[in-house]
Scaffold this motif. Structure first.
Motif, PDB file in Angstrom:
ATOM      1  N   ASP A   1       0.813  -1.216   0.000  1.00  0.00           N
ATOM      2  CA  ASP A   1       0.000   0.000   0.000  1.00  0.00           C
ATOM      3  C   ASP A   1       0.847   1.267   0.000  1.00  0.00           C
ATOM      4  N   ALA A   2       2.131   1.144   0.264  1.00  0.00           N
ATOM      5  CA  ALA A   2       2.958   2.312   0.550  1.00  0.00           C
ATOM      6  C   ALA A   2       2.946   3.350  -0.563  1.00  0.00           C
ATOM      7  N   GLN A   3       3.113   2.932  -1.809  1.00  0.00           N
ATOM      8  CA  GLN A   3       3.184   3.889  -2.902  1.00  0.00           C
ATOM      9  C   GLN A   3       1.847   4.590  -3.167  1.00  0.00           C
ATOM     10  N   PRO A   4       0.733   3.868  -3.265  1.00  0.00           N
ATOM     11  CA  PRO A   4      -0.548   4.557  -3.455  1.00  0.00           C
ATOM     12  C   PRO A   4      -0.876   5.525  -2.322  1.00  0.00           C
ATOM     13  N   TYR A   5      -0.561   5.146  -1.090  1.00  0.00           N
ATOM     14  CA  TYR A   5      -0.805   6.048   0.037  1.00  0.00           C
ATOM     15  C   TYR A   5       0.021   7.319  -0.107  1.00  0.00           C
ATOM     16  N   PHE A   6       1.268   7.150  -0.503  1.00  0.00           N
ATOM     17  CA  PHE A   6       2.178   8.282  -0.634  1.00  0.00           C
ATOM     18  C   PHE A   6       1.700   9.237  -1.728  1.00  0.00           C
ATOM     19  N   VAL A   7       1.315   8.684  -2.853  1.00  0.00           N
ATOM     20  CA  VAL A   7       0.865   9.511  -3.978  1.00  0.00           C
ATOM     21  C   VAL A   7      -0.427  10.248  -3.655  1.00  0.00           C
ATOM     22  N   SER A   8      -1.330   9.585  -2.945  1.00  0.00           N
ATOM     23  CA  SER A   8      -2.634  10.192  -2.647  1.00  0.00           C
ATOM     24  C   SER A   8      -2.573  11.209  -1.516  1.00  0.00           C
ATOM     25  N   GLY A   9      -1.468  11.223  -0.764  1.00  0.00           N
ATOM     26  CA  GLY A   9      -1.362  12.138   0.365  1.00  0.00           C
ATOM     27  C   GLY A   9      -1.818  11.539   1.676  1.00  0.00           C
ATOM     28  N   LYS A  10      -2.145  10.246   1.680  1.00  0.00           N
ATOM     29  CA  LYS A  10      -2.458   9.596   2.956  1.00  0.00           C
ATOM     30  C   LYS A  10      -1.211   9.544   3.842  1.00  0.00           C
ATOM     31  N   THR A  11      -0.063   9.473   3.194  1.00  0.00           N
ATOM     32  CA  THR A  11       1.210   9.569   3.904  1.00  0.00           C
ATOM     33  C   THR A  11       2.110  10.530   3.123  1.00  0.00           C
ATOM     34  N   ALA A  12       3.138  11.043   3.789  1.00  0.00           N
ATOM     35  CA  ALA A  12       3.977  12.041   3.122  1.00  0.00           C
ATOM     36  C   ALA A  12       5.467  11.704   3.153  1.00  0.00           C
ATOM     37  N   THR A  13       5.852  10.662   3.847  1.00  0.00           N
ATOM     38  CA  THR A  13       7.260  10.278   3.935  1.00  0.00           C
ATOM     39  C   THR A  13       7.357   8.763   3.995  1.00  0.00           C
ATOM     40  N   MET A  14       8.422   8.236   3.415  1.00  0.00           N
ATOM     41  CA  MET A  14       8.742   6.820   3.532  1.00  0.00           C
ATOM     42  C   MET A  14      10.218   6.677   3.894  1.00  0.00           C
ATOM     43  N   ILE A  15      10.526   5.732   4.750  1.00  0.00           N
ATOM     44  CA  ILE A  15      11.908   5.336   5.019  1.00  0.00           C
ATOM     45  C   ILE A  15      12.085   4.039   4.247  1.00  0.00           C
ATOM     46  N   THR A  16      12.719   4.118   3.085  1.00  0.00           N
ATOM     47  CA  THR A  16      12.619   3.016   2.144  1.00  0.00           C
ATOM     48  C   THR A  16      13.822   2.959   1.216  1.00  0.00           C
ATOM     49  N   GLY A  17      13.796   1.998   0.311  1.00  0.00           N
ATOM     50  CA  GLY A  17      14.875   1.812  -0.639  1.00  0.00           C
ATOM     51  C   GLY A  17      14.627   2.525  -1.954  1.00  0.00           C
ATOM     52  N   PRO A  18      15.621   2.545  -2.827  1.00  0.00           N
ATOM     53  CA  PRO A  18      15.529   3.332  -4.062  1.00  0.00           C
ATOM     54  C   PRO A  18      14.544   2.808  -5.090  1.00  0.00           C
ATOM     55  N   TRP A  19      14.135   1.535  -4.956  1.00  0.00           N
ATOM     56  CA  TRP A  19      13.220   0.975  -5.942  1.00  0.00           C
ATOM     57  C   TRP A  19      11.912   1.747  -6.031  1.00  0.00           C
ATOM     58  N   VAL A  20      11.519   2.362  -4.917  1.00  0.00           N
ATOM     59  CA  VAL A  20      10.228   3.037  -4.885  1.00  0.00           C
ATOM     60  C   VAL A  20      10.175   4.198  -5.875  1.00  0.00           C
ATOM     61  N   LEU A  21      11.323   4.779  -6.185  1.00  0.00           N
ATOM     62  CA  LEU A  21      11.341   5.947  -7.069  1.00  0.00           C
ATOM     63  C   LEU A  21      10.837   5.609  -8.466  1.00  0.00           C
ATOM     64  N   GLY A  22      11.056   4.385  -8.898  1.00  0.00           N
ATOM     65  CA  GLY A  22      10.604   3.982 -10.222  1.00  0.00           C
ATOM     66  C   GLY A  22       9.167   3.530 -10.259  1.00  0.00           C
ATOM     67  N   GLN A  23       8.487   3.556  -9.122  1.00  0.00           N
ATOM     68  CA  GLN A  23       7.109   3.054  -9.057  1.00  0.00           C
ATOM     69  C   GLN A  23       6.073   4.146  -8.854  1.00  0.00           C
ATOM     70  N   LEU A  24       6.522   5.345  -8.504  1.00  0.00           N
ATOM     71  CA  LEU A  24       5.574   6.377  -8.113  1.00  0.00           C
ATOM     72  C   LEU A  24       4.820   6.969  -9.294  1.00  0.00           C
ATOM     73  N   ASP A  25       5.474   7.127 -10.446  1.00  0.00           N
ATOM     74  CA  ASP A  25       4.748   7.614 -11.626  1.00  0.00           C
ATOM     75  C   ASP A  25       3.625   6.655 -11.988  1.00  0.00           C
ATOM     76  N   THR A  26       3.919   5.360 -11.872  1.00  0.00           N
ATOM     77  CA  THR A  26       2.890   4.354 -12.169  1.00  0.00           C
ATOM     78  C   THR A  26       1.746   4.448 -11.173  1.00  0.00           C
ATOM     79  N   ALA A  27       2.082   4.593  -9.891  1.00  0.00           N
ATOM     80  CA  ALA A  27       1.039   4.707  -8.866  1.00  0.00           C
ATOM     81  C   ALA A  27       0.202   5.965  -9.081  1.00  0.00           C
ATOM     82  N   ALA A  28       0.860   7.034  -9.542  1.00  0.00           N
ATOM     83  CA  ALA A  28       0.143   8.296  -9.777  1.00  0.00           C
ATOM     84  C   ALA A  28      -0.550   8.327 -11.124  1.00  0.00           C
ATOM     85  N   LYS A  29      -0.234   7.352 -11.985  1.00  0.00           N
ATOM     86  CA  LYS A  29      -0.747   7.303 -13.355  1.00  0.00           C
ATOM     87  C   LYS A  29      -0.453   8.610 -14.092  1.00  0.00           C
TER      88      LYS A  29
END
Length: 434
Positions: free
Chosen positions: A264-292
């Motif tokens: 759920d981490a990426q969709p939450y982040f994109v929608s504004g349900k959350t605003a920060t993640m302590i995570t690895g670099p892979w997430v950077l390539g997934q956010l455009d997809t989550a945001a469509k």
């Protein structure tokens, strides 16, 4: 960026029933075996490789290797490289079974954060003298393959954790990324004030990954997980501070103890349900997809090294490594394959093909990597990392620590009680050094 499904491999950590048939790292290895390992680490020449090399790897980063090593095959026309790609969730189990049956591959992929059980001369051959320059890699990644000064694995790709946050909300709130523990919760609070439901999206599996997080915080607080003699030191003031620091994210209301889960981490982040993640670099390539939306990440996201505790901003080193099995039938060609995938140019090609971040420091100067500003924080952090304990019981300890983290975050146990509990549990498992 690389797919985070590698986490599935680590979830095997506590379920290693087959390891009883293997010679576990740290469990009784003597000086004689170590001396033998050093003596057998012979140099590899530069002649073309020949024969067949069977390579096993987990699906994910290795999926593109057939493409990445085309120059190697062109330069070595008499070698055949056969890849067997195994689902992450099954990889270590199948590899362990094959090794126990004497039917393992020539070369196998490992993960520096969970490879301790394989670092033994009865399982892996020592890295030959001069095969690679050990100083070319991030130090903690190289050190993760060392036992008694003998190297058994060579780093392939790297990752670590850093802060990934909504730059647009930070700008709206008029705040910059926190640099110390004391600034962390106020930063989350400010992002909530700018419109986020929660300042932090914590991954609440209450499992090995939460345990790894708190181990990282213990380092930041000046602690160590093992004593110089190799005994567990998990009930120290530094571990208590780490547990309290992690719990503050939840007790302050910055994070929710129930959500998000990992997926759920990426969709939450994109929608504004959350605003920060302590995570690895892979997430950077997934956010455009989550945001469509192409370009959403560049317009909304920033990264920063982890906030520092009393002993600095320390994270853990993780990624992928290669090892040649002790019973390989073609060690010469196997090491030549490992040498090739460890070259800076090959690691840049791997990054371009899949997003795997180079384990060779100089490869980060290549334009393909250097032009990605969101990776800067991860490079900074990779230069300040530690390997997890290279003992066979660490994965079980980290999994149990994740459970203890939950009790403190939810207020059902004090940090002191949790630290004492995990220390008692770890002592029952031992490390092989006691």
């Amino acid at each position: 960026m690389s797919d985070p499904s590698r986490r599935g491999v680590l979830r095997l950590s506590a379920g290693t029933a087959l390891l009883g048939t293997l010679a576990l790292a740290g469990c009784g290895r003597g000086d004689t075996a170590t001396a033998t390992a050093k003596a057998t680490a012979k140099s590899i020449d530069d002649k073309p490789a020949t024969g067949t090399v069977n390579v096993w790897a987990a699906q994910g980063d290795a999926d593109v290797l057939g493409k990445v090593i085309k120059p190697f095959k062109a330069a070595n026309p008499d070698v055949t490289v056969k890849f067997t790609l195994i689902p992450n969730s099954e990889y270590y189990t199948k590899l362990q079974a094959a090794i126990a049956a004497g039917k393992g591959p020539d070369v196998a992929q490992f993960f520096p954060e969970s490879q301790a059980q394989f670092l033994d001369p009865s399982i892996l051959r020592p890295v030959p003298d001069g095969l690679v320059d050990s100083g070319a890699f991030f130090k903690s990644l190289w050190d993760a393959g060392l036992v008694k000064d003998v190297a058994y694995t060579v780093p392939w790709y790297a990752y670590t954790y850093a802060l990934v946050y909504r730059a647009d909300l930070a700008k709206k709130a008029g705040v910059e990324a926190p640099t110390t523990w004391a600034e962390m919760v106020p930063f989350f609070t400010a992002l909530k004030g700018a419109g986020a439901v929660h300042g932090l999206g914590a991954d609440n599996g209450w499992d090995i990954f939460n345990g790894q997080d708190v181990a990282m915080y213990a380092w930041q607080a000046g602690g160590n997980l093992l004593s110089p003699s190799g005994s567990w030191t998990l009930d120290t003031p530094a571990m208590v501070d780490a547990l309290k620091y992690n719990a503050s994210f939840f007790t302050s209301g910055s994070a929710d103890t129930a959500t998000p889960t990992f997926l759920d981490a990426q969709p939450y982040f994109v929608s504004g349900k959350t605003a920060t993640m302590i995570t690895g670099p892979w997430v950077l390539g997934q956010l455009d997809t989550a945001a469509k939306q192409t370009g959403w990440t560049a317009a909304h996201v920033a990264t920063a090294p982890l906030p520092a505790g009393s002993s600095g901003s320390v994270s853990f080193s993780a990624g992928g490594t290669w090892g040649v099995l002790a019973d390989s039938g073609n060690t010469d060609a196997s090491w030549k394959f490992v040498r090739y995938v460890s070259k800076p140019s090959t690691q840049v090609a791997q990054y371009s093909a899949y997003g795997s971040l180079p384990a060779v420091i100089s490869a980060w100067d290549a334009p393909a990597v250097k032009k990605q500003p969101l990776l800067d924080a991860f490079l900074t952090q990779l230069k300040n990392t530690k390997p997890f304990p290279q003992v066979g019981s660490w994965q079980q300890v980290a999994t149990r620590l994740g459970k203890e983290v939950e009790t403190v975050a939810k207020g059902t146990q004090t940090a002191e009680q949790a630290a004492a509990s995990i220390q008692a549990y770890a002592k029952t498992l031992g490390t092989g050094a006691e």
